[in-house]
Design a protein around this motif. Structure first.
Motif, PDB file in Angstrom:
ATOM      1  N   THR A 158      -4.109  15.754 -10.976  1.00 52.49           N
ATOM      2  CA  THR A 158      -3.470  14.685 -10.862  1.00 52.49           C
ATOM      3  C   THR A 158      -3.085  13.463 -10.767  1.00 52.49           C
ATOM      4  N   PHE A 159      -1.702  13.115 -10.514  1.00 54.27           N
ATOM      5  CA  PHE A 159      -0.567  12.137 -11.416  1.00 54.27           C
ATOM      6  C   PHE A 159      -1.084  10.826  -9.859  1.00 54.27           C
ATOM      7  N   TYR A 160      -2.610  10.263  -9.895  1.00 53.09           N
ATOM      8  CA  TYR A 160      -2.224   9.421  -9.106  1.00 53.09           C
ATOM      9  C   TYR A 160      -1.700   7.377  -9.606  1.00 53.09           C
ATOM     10  N   PHE A 161      -1.534   6.956  -8.650  1.00 51.14           N
ATOM     11  CA  PHE A 161      -1.078   5.743  -8.616  1.00 51.14           C
ATOM     12  C   PHE A 161      -2.088   4.207  -8.544  1.00 51.14           C
ATOM     13  N   ASP A 162      -2.756   5.094  -8.079  1.00 48.73           N
ATOM     14  CA  ASP A 162      -4.337   3.714  -7.928  1.00 48.73           C
ATOM     15  C   ASP A 162      -5.931   4.643  -7.896  1.00 48.73           C
ATOM     16  N   LYS A 163      -6.568   3.361  -8.317  1.00 51.13           N
ATOM     17  CA  LYS A 163      -7.672   4.362  -8.944  1.00 51.13           C
ATOM     18  C   LYS A 163      -8.365   4.607  -6.992  1.00 51.13           C
ATOM     19  N   ASP A 164      -8.206   4.304  -6.205  1.00 50.34           N
ATOM     20  CA  ASP A 164      -8.742   4.557  -5.190  1.00 50.34           C
ATOM     21  C   ASP A 164      -8.056   5.985  -4.610  1.00 50.34           C
ATOM     22  N   SER A 165      -7.356   6.784  -5.450  1.00 45.67           N
ATOM     23  CA  SER A 165      -6.454   8.081  -5.437  1.00 45.67           C
ATOM     24  C   SER A 165      -5.800   8.389  -4.050  1.00 45.67           C
ATOM     25  N   ARG A 166      -5.363   6.798  -3.557  1.00 45.26           N
ATOM     26  CA  ARG A 166      -4.642   7.594  -2.628  1.00 45.26           C
ATOM     27  C   ARG A 166      -2.888   7.716  -2.595  1.00 45.26           C
ATOM     28  N   VAL A 167      -2.521   7.370  -3.563  1.00 46.97           N
ATOM     29  CA  VAL A 167      -1.177   7.721  -3.733  1.00 46.97           C
ATOM     30  C   VAL A 167      -0.942   8.200  -5.250  1.00 46.97           C
ATOM     31  N   MET A 168       0.378   9.194  -4.890  1.00 50.49           N
ATOM     32  CA  MET A 168       0.034  10.079  -5.838  1.00 50.49           C
ATOM     33  C   MET A 168       1.413  10.527  -5.809  1.00 50.49           C
ATOM     34  N   LEU A 169       1.493  11.572  -7.100  1.00 46.03           N
ATOM     35  CA  LEU A 169       2.922  12.596  -7.257  1.00 46.03           C
ATOM     36  C   LEU A 169       2.616  14.229  -6.368  1.00 46.03           C
ATOM     37  N   ARG A 170       3.494  14.370  -5.446  1.00 48.84           N
ATOM     38  CA  ARG A 170       2.826  15.550  -4.807  1.00 48.84           C
ATOM     39  C   ARG A 170       2.334  16.084  -6.237  1.00 48.84           C
ATOM     40  N   SER A 171       1.521  17.283  -5.614  1.00 44.69           N
ATOM     41  CA  SER A 171       1.154  18.544  -6.315  1.00 44.69           C
ATOM     42  C   SER A 171       1.334  19.765  -5.170  1.00 44.69           C
ATOM     43  N   GLN A 172       1.892  19.324  -4.729  1.00 44.27           N
ATOM     44  CA  GLN A 172       3.220  20.689  -3.636  1.00 44.27           C
ATOM     45  C   GLN A 172       3.764  20.422  -2.958  1.00 44.27           C
ATOM     46  N   THR A 173       4.953  21.028  -2.912  1.00 46.98           N
ATOM     47  CA  THR A 173       5.556  20.902  -1.445  1.00 46.98           C
ATOM     48  C   THR A 173       4.703  20.677  -0.085  1.00 46.98           C
ATOM     49  N   SER A 174       4.376  21.611  -0.377  1.00 45.74           N
ATOM     50  CA  SER A 174       2.817  21.534   0.909  1.00 45.74           C
ATOM     51  C   SER A 174       2.813  20.127   2.628  1.00 45.74           C
TER      52      SER A 174
END
Ligand code: PHE
Length: 341
Positions: A158-174
């Motif tokens: 997964t592509f995360y934006f922060d080290k806490d893994s809270r914000v990301m590029l969605r990995s699915q449209t679900s």
């Protein structure tokens, strides 16, 4: 004096005849009729004439003045017309010459396929929903029953934006399922197409960015039979009557039971070939009955309502629709490829 006037008249008239430009006319007017002009000079000497001569010469001078003025005006008009004529000719546009044909663009094949898919679902009463590509892990995972530690949350996928893994590029449209449950009144029928991102290496069937089309129905008495019936009807509309599908059991955290759906390979018709990797079938979507926990988290009573959802790979749908054998062709934007559709 009479002869003088006659002479001025003859001279002026012949000069006017050969004038070709407005400026020439103006200097001739000054030369003959201006304050210091020749005719004016003659008129100034009128005082020297006798009482009998004066009206005769006066009349004659008037005639000459009128004649010259009229001639100047006439010449002016002629010159103006000639100028206009010349301009019209110079600027003339031949509307019968064929224009230069501009190359026309058109929709990308994947979007042609998406339009067809959207049309079919809209015809069944679905609403198209758009949502964020930069997503909270909360919507992409937590609210879809994929808790901390679930393998799909791994940094290697997964592509995360922060080290806490809270914000990301969605990995699915679900996550659009959850957004719809939060914002739409029941019953819900939505279709949510869009880009998704995963840390995949590029090959004939993978890309770190690809497209999914999420579909979801929540209503009373909705069953797996509705899911299968709907998807089969869509595949037949898209790929032609008699298109064969196959449902295999699978696992997703947010559906129970879960399945994957394959469509019979368009290249070999099910015999097995390189395109379907010898399988005869091509996997196009994951689906299932929405997990009661997911409904509950969004405040929907699973005793009263049930629902199903699917997420289909748009590139794969387009590849089958247009018999495209390599995923990379869809993203390379090679004109020679795109022009074929
Ligand atoms: N989101 C799943 C995937 O990306 C597909 C899916 C969608 C499965 C909806 C079930 C229900 O693989």
């Amino acid at each position: 004096m009479k002869e003088q006037l006659e002479k001025i008249k003859q001279e002026a008239l012949s000069a006017l005849k050969s004038a070709r430009e407005a400026a020439d006319l103006e200097s001739l007017r000054v030369k003959y009729l201006g304050k210091k002009g020749e005719l004016t000079a003659v008129l100034k000497q009128m005082g020297k004439l006798s009482a009998e001569e004066r009206p005769v010469i006066g009349q004659l001078a008037n005639d000459v003045q009128e004649k010259l003025t009229a001639e100047i005006d006439a010449q002016k008009k002629k010159i103006e017309e000639a100028v206009l004529e010349a301009r019209l000719e110079a600027e003339a546009v031949d509307v019968t010459i064929p224009g230069q044909a501009r190359p026309m663009g058109h929709r990308h094949p994947m979007y042609i396929a998406l339009e067809e898919i959207k049309d079919i679902f809209v015809g069944m009463g679905f609403t198209i929903l758009d949502g964020p590509e930069v997503e909270l892990a909360y919507y992409n995972f937590d609210r879809l029953n994929a808790e901390e530690g679930h393998p799909s949350r791994d940094w290697s996928d997964t592509f995360y934006f922060d080290k806490d893994s809270r914000v990301m590029l969605r990995s699915q449209t679900s996550p659009m399922q959850v957004h719809a449950m939060e914002t739409k009144p029941l019953p819900i029928r939505i279709l949510a197409p869009g880009r998704v991102y995963r840390k995949d290496e590029v090959d004939a069937t993978h890309s770190p960015m690809f497209h999914q089309v999420e579909g979801m129905v929540i209503d009373k008495n909705v069953t797996m039979a509705d899911l299968k019936g709907t998807l089969n009807a869509v595949m037949e509309q898209l790929y032609g009557p008699g298109t064969k599908t196959r449902f295999r059991p699978h696992h997703f955290p947010f559906t129970e039971p879960s399945c994957e759906m394959d469509v019979q390979c368009h290249k070999c018709g099910g015999v097995g070939c390189p395109t379907c990797k010898g399988e005869g079938w091509i996997e196009v979507l994951g689906a299932g009955m929405i997990h009661p926990k997911v409904l509950e988290m969004s405040g929907i009573d699973p005793e009263e309502y049930s629902g199903w959802a699917f997420g289909m790979g748009l590139e794969r749908m387009a590849m089958r629709r247009f018999k495209i054998s390599d995923l990379r062709l869809i993203f390379e934007n090679d004109i020679r490829f795109l022009e074929q559709f």
